[in-house]
Design an enzyme around this catalytic site. Structure first.
Site, PDB file in Angstrom:
ATOM      1  N   ASP A 137       5.541   1.966  -2.749  1.00  0.00           N
ATOM      2  CA  ASP A 137       5.368   3.326  -3.193  1.00  0.00           C
ATOM      3  C   ASP A 137       6.362   3.555  -4.234  1.00  0.00           C
ATOM      4  OD1 ASP A 137       3.325   3.685  -0.995  1.00  0.00           O
ATOM      5  OD2 ASP A 137       4.861   4.316   0.417  1.00  0.00           O
ATOM      6  N   ASP A 190      -3.041   4.784  -1.877  1.00  0.00           N
ATOM      7  CA  ASP A 190      -2.884   6.108  -1.080  1.00  0.00           C
ATOM      8  C   ASP A 190      -3.771   7.010  -1.533  1.00  0.00           C
ATOM      9  OD1 ASP A 190      -1.339   4.640   0.646  1.00  0.00           O
ATOM     10  OD2 ASP A 190       0.541   5.662  -0.442  1.00  0.00           O
TER      11      ASP A 190
END
EC number: 3.4.23.36
Length: 163
Positions: free
Chosen positions: A123, A141
């Site tokens: 991330d 995401d």
């Protein structure tokens, strides 16, 4: 032999492949140009901050001893298969549904690849307002969230054929 042109939404899978490629490329770049936990300011409300997530959204179950990696990889794979089957039964004319399903498939498989390769998901996108930071996330995401939003809108706006 004459073949009948399919009216199903299979061609939308190109978008899933594009999401996977963009997701994996962005994670590759994040891993090579960012340092773990050190934010790089992009805009006043956006940093790129490298993080490794062994859990799910918001690092759910991220502190467990490893079983969650297999669990979330399995969920990603099973959901992707289910959504591919759903897409295969969707009419090509149902654009919003096809778009939503394709984005979710691409996002789920993008994170699935990370879990298989590294046992975590990379991330790096960090939105914030002053000292409040939203959960760090990635391209996969984002694709999942946009895809779910499109499916919800589609289902709310499409009249049901059931009595």
């Amino acid at each position: 032999m004459v073949t009948k042109k399919s009216k199903k939404a299979w061609p939308w899978l190109w978008l899933s492949v594009l999401v996977i490629l963009l997701d994996q490329l962005s994670k590759y770049l994040a891993n090579h140009f960012l340092s773990l936990g050190h934010p790089v300011k992009i805009l006043p409300f956006l940093n790129f901050t490298l993080n490794y997530n062994t859990g799910a959204a918001f690092s759910f179950l991220g502190t467990e001893n490893g079983w969650q990696i297999i669990f979330f990889a399995a969920i990603s794979f099973v959901v992707s298969i289910f959504l591919i089957l759903w897409l295969s039964r969707t009419s090509r004319s149902e654009i919003m549904m096809s778009l939503g399903l394709s984005l979710i498939i691409g996002g789920a498989l993008g994170n699935f690849i990370d879990r298989l390769r590294w046992s975590y998901v990379t991330d790096f996108i960090d939105f914030h307002i002053k000292d409040w930071h939203f959960a760090t996330f990635n391209v996969a995401d984002s694709a999942i969230c946009v895809g779910v939003f499109l499916l919800i809108v589609y289902m709310l706006l499409t009249p049901s054929s059931k009595p």
